[in-house]
Design a protein around this motif. Structure first.
Motif, PDB file in Angstrom:
ATOM      1  N   ARG A  60       0.828  -1.204   0.000  1.00  0.00           N
ATOM      2  CA  ARG A  60       0.000   0.000   0.000  1.00  0.00           C
ATOM      3  C   ARG A  60       0.865   1.258   0.000  1.00  0.00           C
ATOM      4  O   ARG A  60       2.030   1.232   0.393  1.00  0.00           O
ATOM      5  CB  ARG A  60      -0.901   0.021   1.229  1.00  0.00           C
ATOM      6  N   THR A  61       0.259   2.365  -0.411  1.00  0.00           N
ATOM      7  CA  THR A  61       0.941   3.660  -0.369  1.00  0.00           C
ATOM      8  C   THR A  61       1.410   3.963   1.042  1.00  0.00           C
ATOM      9  O   THR A  61       2.521   4.473   1.259  1.00  0.00           O
ATOM     10  CB  THR A  61      -0.009   4.773  -0.857  1.00  0.00           C
ATOM     11  N   PRO A 117       5.437   4.289   4.929  1.00  0.00           N
ATOM     12  CA  PRO A 117       5.159   4.540   3.515  1.00  0.00           C
ATOM     13  C   PRO A 117       5.758   3.465   2.615  1.00  0.00           C
ATOM     14  O   PRO A 117       6.702   2.769   2.984  1.00  0.00           O
ATOM     15  CB  PRO A 117       5.826   5.903   3.256  1.00  0.00           C
ATOM     16  N   HIS A 118       5.170   3.362   1.457  1.00  0.00           N
ATOM     17  CA  HIS A 118       5.633   2.408   0.432  1.00  0.00           C
ATOM     18  C   HIS A 118       7.115   2.640   0.138  1.00  0.00           C
ATOM     19  O   HIS A 118       7.523   3.752  -0.179  1.00  0.00           O
ATOM     20  CB  HIS A 118       4.812   2.628  -0.842  1.00  0.00           C
ATOM     21  N   PRO A 119       7.964   1.610   0.225  1.00  0.00           N
ATOM     22  CA  PRO A 119       9.385   1.795  -0.095  1.00  0.00           C
ATOM     23  C   PRO A 119       9.576   2.211  -1.555  1.00  0.00           C
ATOM     24  O   PRO A 119       8.962   1.637  -2.460  1.00  0.00           O
ATOM     25  CB  PRO A 119       9.989   0.409   0.156  1.00  0.00           C
ATOM     26  N   MET A 120      10.417   3.186  -1.774  1.00  0.00           N
ATOM     27  CA  MET A 120      10.647   3.658  -3.140  1.00  0.00           C
ATOM     28  C   MET A 120      11.376   2.630  -3.991  1.00  0.00           C
ATOM     29  O   MET A 120      11.141   2.550  -5.203  1.00  0.00           O
ATOM     30  CB  MET A 120      11.440   4.971  -3.119  1.00  0.00           C
ATOM     31  N   ASP A 121      12.260   1.838  -3.376  1.00  0.00           N
ATOM     32  CA  ASP A 121      13.017   0.890  -4.193  1.00  0.00           C
ATOM     33  C   ASP A 121      12.113  -0.168  -4.805  1.00  0.00           C
ATOM     34  O   ASP A 121      12.271  -0.538  -5.979  1.00  0.00           O
ATOM     35  CB  ASP A 121      14.156   0.249  -3.392  1.00  0.00           C
ATOM     36  N   ILE A 126      -6.556  -2.209  -3.826  1.00  0.00           N
ATOM     37  CA  ILE A 126      -5.730  -1.852  -2.678  1.00  0.00           C
ATOM     38  C   ILE A 126      -4.451  -2.676  -2.698  1.00  0.00           C
ATOM     39  O   ILE A 126      -4.483  -3.900  -2.855  1.00  0.00           O
ATOM     40  CB  ILE A 126      -6.512  -2.085  -1.363  1.00  0.00           C
ATOM     41  N   GLY A 127      -3.319  -2.002  -2.555  1.00  0.00           N
ATOM     42  CA  GLY A 127      -2.030  -2.690  -2.557  1.00  0.00           C
ATOM     43  C   GLY A 127      -1.398  -2.831  -3.927  1.00  0.00           C
ATOM     44  O   GLY A 127      -0.299  -3.364  -4.047  1.00  0.00           O
TER      45      GLY A 127
END
Length: 253
Positions: free
Chosen positions: A92-93, A99-103, A154-155
């Motif tokens: 999820r965001t 928060p959602h990992p950027m990698d 979602i997700g």
């Protein structure tokens, strides 16, 4: 474009929708190169079909370019490219973990969106040198989006973003490449019986597809291949994304 006698590359050609597409192209008279990971059984499958296999990791953009050019040279030209490789994650965001990992987000975007663009730009550069048919057409690029591009669950934020990017490229890319006689389309499948979903229990499959208009089941790889064939053969299909979903719309979860 008539398929018989044409040269085709199928990315992700060793399984699922890619393998089904390779089969239908071969059946209709095309010479086919199947590109997939070295860990696949693509070499064996290609040999059984009289096709070419080349090991390709689409996340390695330079290696993918070299592989595409070498495969086209081995085929003696290039008119058709179908790319089905890709994947996603469930994050999820924002979750209880943060928060959602950027990698992981960037990995999915690279795998689905950036790799697709890389394949298309190189394939177009190869196809532009082909002799056009009587309509001035040199080739067709068929990409794979997803209905998650339009109603992601979602997700699915990374997956939805990457597949929406593919759908969003189609008209612009078709306009970019129209002067070269190259068409561009995407197919947006719903749930298809490929990979891990192929072994899903029937009761789970029925639950996931109960809201489809008809048929109330997962799609089959051959049905994707039929859509790809129709795109290739019909010159008026260009610059768009074709939903292949039995009339289903994803719920939030």
């Amino acid at each position: 474009m008539e398929i018989s006698g044409k040269k085709a590359i199928v990315i992700g050609g060793a399984s699922g929708m890619g393998l089904a597409t390779a089969d239908i192209l071969i059946k209709n008279g095309a010479s086919v190169a199947m590109l997939d990971l070295g860990s696949s059984n693509g070499a064996e499958l290609a040999k059984e079909r009289g096709a070419i296999f080349r090991e390709c990791n689409i996340l390695d953009f330079e290696q993918t370019e070299a592989c595409l050019r070498e495969a086209a040279q081995a085929l003696g030209g290039l008119n058709i490219v179908v790319t089905t490789a890709g994947g996603g994650i469930a994050q999820r965001t924002l979750s209880k973990k943060g928060p959602h990992p950027m990698d992981s987000f960037m990995h999915v975007v690279n795998l689905n969106l950036n790799a697709t663009f890389n394949i298309c730009r190189i394939a177009a550069d190869i196809i532009k040198d082909e002799t056009p048919n009587e309509d001035g057409e040199r080739g067709v690029l068929v990409n794979t989006a997803s209905i998650a591009a339009f109603e992601g669950q979602i997700g699915q934020i990374a997956y939805s973003a990457s597949k929406a990017g593919i759908a969003g490229m189609m008209l612009t890319m078709a306009r970019d490449l129209g002067s070269f006689g190259i068409r561009v389309m995407a197919i947006a499948p719903s749930l298809f019986s490929t990979g891990i979903t192929a072994g899903m229990p029937e009761e789970m499959s029925l639950e996931l597809t109960k809201d489809a208009a008809f048929p109330k089941r997962m799609g089959r790889p051959h049905e994707y291949a039929l859509a790809a064939r129709s795109i290739i053969e019909n010159p008026m299909l260009n610059g768009n994304t074709l939903r292949l979903d039995g009339g289903i719309r994803f719920a939030p979860r």
